[in-house]
Design an enzyme around this catalytic site. Structure first.
Site, mmCIF file in Angstrom:
data_model
loop_
_atom_site.group_PDB
_atom_site.id
_atom_site.type_symbol
_atom_site.label_atom_id
_atom_site.label_comp_id
_atom_site.label_asym_id
_atom_site.label_seq_id
_atom_site.Cartn_x
_atom_site.Cartn_y
_atom_site.Cartn_z
ATOM 1 N N PRO A 99 0.827 -1.219 0.000
ATOM 2 C CA PRO A 99 0.000 0.000 0.000
ATOM 3 C C PRO A 99 0.853 1.258 0.000
ATOM 4 C CG PRO A 99 0.076 -0.955 2.209
ATOM 5 C CD PRO A 99 0.817 -1.901 1.310
ATOM 6 N N THR A 100 0.495 2.219 -0.818
ATOM 7 C CA THR A 100 1.211 3.500 -0.816
ATOM 8 C C THR A 100 0.189 4.630 -0.945
ATOM 9 O OG1 THR A 100 1.599 3.317 -3.192
ATOM 10 C CG2 THR A 100 3.393 2.628 -1.775
ATOM 11 N N SER A 119 -4.024 1.557 -0.009
ATOM 12 C CA SER A 119 -3.831 2.346 1.214
ATOM 13 C C SER A 119 -5.089 3.135 1.545
ATOM 14 C CB SER A 119 -2.665 3.316 0.989
ATOM 15 O OG SER A 119 -2.636 4.289 2.014
ATOM 16 N N GLN A 139 -5.844 -1.553 3.210
ATOM 17 C CA GLN A 139 -4.922 -1.282 4.327
ATOM 18 C C GLN A 139 -5.352 -0.020 5.063
ATOM 19 O OE1 GLN A 139 -2.412 1.531 3.977
ATOM 20 N NE2 GLN A 139 -2.152 1.333 6.191
ATOM 21 N N HIS A 150 8.630 -0.890 6.607
ATOM 22 C CA HIS A 150 8.063 0.240 5.884
ATOM 23 C C HIS A 150 9.041 0.745 4.812
ATOM 24 C CE1 HIS A 150 4.326 2.684 6.495
ATOM 25 N NE2 HIS A 150 4.928 3.479 5.631
ATOM 26 N N ARG A 173 7.750 0.692 -3.748
ATOM 27 C CA ARG A 173 8.274 1.702 -4.672
ATOM 28 C C ARG A 173 8.252 1.244 -6.134
ATOM 29 N NH1 ARG A 173 11.635 1.882 -0.151
ATOM 30 N NH2 ARG A 173 11.743 3.838 0.991
HETATM 31 C C1 FNR Z 1 4.529 3.689 1.603
HETATM 32 N N1 FNR Z 1 4.213 2.705 2.532
HETATM 33 C C2 FNR Z 1 2.958 2.682 3.096
HETATM 34 N N2 FNR Z 1 2.590 1.649 3.897
HETATM 35 C C3 FNR Z 1 1.355 1.556 4.403
HETATM 36 O O1 FNR Z 1 1.048 0.591 5.109
HETATM 37 N N3 FNR Z 1 0.440 2.527 4.119
HETATM 38 C C4 FNR Z 1 0.717 3.606 3.340
HETATM 39 O O2 FNR Z 1 -0.134 4.442 3.089
HETATM 40 C C5 FNR Z 1 2.036 3.715 2.818
HETATM 41 N N4 FNR Z 1 2.400 4.776 2.028
HETATM 42 C C6 FNR Z 1 3.616 4.745 1.364
HETATM 43 C C7 FNR Z 1 3.915 5.740 0.435
HETATM 44 C C8 FNR Z 1 5.099 5.668 -0.294
HETATM 45 C C9 FNR Z 1 5.387 6.730 -1.311
HETATM 46 C C10 FNR Z 1 5.991 4.584 -0.074
HETATM 47 C C11 FNR Z 1 7.252 4.451 -0.886
HETATM 48 C C12 FNR Z 1 5.712 3.631 0.858
HETATM 49 C C13 FNR Z 1 5.142 1.583 2.759
HETATM 50 C C14 FNR Z 1 4.891 0.486 1.748
HETATM 51 O O3 FNR Z 1 3.654 -0.122 1.958
HETATM 52 C C15 FNR Z 1 5.958 -0.604 1.855
HETATM 53 O O4 FNR Z 1 6.055 -1.053 3.176
HETATM 54 C C16 FNR Z 1 7.323 -0.164 1.357
HETATM 55 O O5 FNR Z 1 7.224 0.617 0.196
HETATM 56 C C17 FNR Z 1 8.142 -1.422 1.064
HETATM 57 O O6 FNR Z 1 9.415 -1.129 0.684
HETATM 58 P P1 FNR Z 1 9.884 -1.061 -0.850
HETATM 59 O O7 FNR Z 1 9.308 -2.243 -1.576
HETATM 60 O O8 FNR Z 1 9.378 0.221 -1.368
HETATM 61 O O9 FNR Z 1 11.364 -1.122 -0.716
#
Ligand code: FNR
Length: 408
Positions: free
Chosen positions: A80-81, A109, A130, A280, A335
């Site tokens: 989720p992002t 997200s 999420q 995260h 990412r």
């Molecule tokens: C996230 N992540 C994240 N996690 C979550 O539970 N809710 C969220 O809203 C967000 N938002 C978010 C925004 C952005 C721009 C990033 C890059 C990350 C964390 C995401 O779910 C995840 O844990 C990480 O991105 C995993 O690492 P990698 O795969 O990016 O290295």
């Protein structure tokens, strides 16, 4: 439209870097403090060797996985992002559609721009929802109710943001909440005209639609983002909150953001069906271990019946295979999907998933394992200086099992 130009996920990252203003690219790409945790996430995979076995007929290979009652085509999913609409309008829906086409999970997200209702309707088997526990119990309960009503398959609760982290790239770039186009940002953004045009054409900052119902009627996107920022993070959140969510949600519950085996055991004890072992993506605590390092102890602590999904730093098919050998049921990345959507929309996300799928398939064949579900630690070799750390993992999990007994 197809995006076949990226050969690996790093290519997609470079394409995204060219397309996005620096403030946006850095928001996605960056981590906390010195970004050592991000390096650790990648480094953890490189400590392992996969020792190939030959003459095992790998002409037919299967990387499907069964998670929470649905068979997915690959063990990779999308983390989720939030705020993805800033990188490209409708980015959430594009990710959901790409996940549906590839038949993999997409974790939407709660701070997304598309609503959970419209996204779940688009890809009912693929969208998991999420949420964070906010400071407002009514909103927490309402998210669970809305997820139930929208027939969301899996509810994911992220627990690893007790406070906002020190993300220095954002501070240096002046990334503020709500997102504001200061003169400096505008000037740099002009070097990325396609992004600027899309941003302006769609009316600037995108609305956080999941949060819109909790803001006064007619609230602007910036006001809704402000409300979100006021009610999250919620440092008072504790296991009681998770208990309440467990009581209210009858479907599969996944807790995201665990690293300690004792937390993993506690999560299982309150009734979690799965865990996302995650730091995260190195965006919170820079001194946290990589999830891969903690995976064996967590698997040993919770037993075989809990789905363990590895997150943070997954960039190659071999990462997934290594994680599978160490007990992961699947893995997710955050990412790379955003790089894909920024670079080429849905086609870019599809490309990221396809790259992973192809790499997993190739590695399975190379090591003589026809099925992802048959991976185990016998395919792994770790350099001698790592063995001491591994022994410590095992001591820790033995200690936990003695203290808490095997997980139910
Ligand atoms: C996230 N992540 C994240 N996690 C979550 O539970 N809710 C969220 O809203 C967000 N938002 C978010 C925004 C952005 C721009 C990033 C890059 C990350 C964390 C995401 O779910 C995840 O844990 C990480 O991105 C995993 O690492 P990698 O795969 O990016 O290295």
């Amino acid at each position: 439209m197809k995006n076949q130009t990226a050969i690996n996920l790093e290519d997609l990252r470079q394409q995204a870097r060219r397309k996005l203003p620096r403030i946006a690219f850095d928001f996605i790409d960056g981590g906390a403090d010195d970004e050592l945790c991000m390096q650790r996430n990648r480094g953890a995979f490189s400590r392992y060797r996969l020792v190939p076995r030959y003459l095992r007929n790998v002409s037919r290979r299967d990387q499907s996985v069964r998670l929470f009652g649905h068979t997915y085509a690959s063990p990779i999913g999308i983390s989720p992002t939030g705020l993805a609409g800033l990188w490209r309008p409708d980015a959430d829906l594009m990710q959901a559609a790409a996940a549906r086409e590839a038949n993999v999970p997409f974790l939407l997200s709660s701070s997304s721009n598309a609503s959970l209702e419209e996204t779940a309707a688009l890809a009912p088997d693929n969208v998991w929802f999420q949420m964070y526990c906010t400071r407002d119990a009514h909103i927490n309960a309402d998210f669970v109710r809305r997820a139930t009503r929208a027939n969301v398959r899996v509810l994911v609760v992220t627990i690893d943001i007790p406070v906002n982290a020190n993300r220095e790239r954002n501070r240096r770039n002046g990334f503020s909440r709500p997102f504001r186009m200061t003169p400096g940002v505008v000037l740099e953004a002009l070097g990325h005209p396609a992004w600027v045009l899309r941003y302006l054409r769609t009316g600037g900052i995108p609305m956080m639609r999941n949060w819109q119902p909790y803001a006064p009627e007619g609230a602007s996107a910036a006001q809704v983002a402000d409300l979100f920022g006021t009610l999250t993070p919620a440092p008072e959140v504790c296991w009681d909150h998770l208990h309440r969510i467990r009581d209210a949600w009858s479907g599969p519950l996944v807790i995201k953001g665990l690293l300690h085996p004792e937390d993993a055991l506690e999560a299982v004890r309150i009734g979690a069906d799965g865990l996302v072992v995650s730091n995260h993506g190195g965006r919170q605590l820079d001194t946290a271990p990589s999830p891969l390092e903690m995976l064996p102890a967590i698997r040993a602590a919770v037993g075989e019946d809990v789905q363990l999904i590895l997150d943070s730093g997954v960039r190659r098919g071999s990462d997934l295979v290594i994680a599978g050998c160490l007990g992961a049921s699947a893995a997710v990345f955050g990412r790379p999907s955003l790089y894909g959507v920024a670079a080429a929309g849905q086609a870019g996300v599809a490309r990221a998933l396809q790259i992973m799928r192809n790499e997993i398939d190739m590695v399975l064949a190379q090591i003589g394992c026809a099925s992802f579900s048959q991976l185990d630690s016998r395919y792994l070799w770790r350099a001698a200086h790592e063995t001491a750390a591994h022994a410590m993992d095992q001591d820790l999990s033995q200690l936990l099992t003695e203290r808490f007994g095997a997980a139910a």
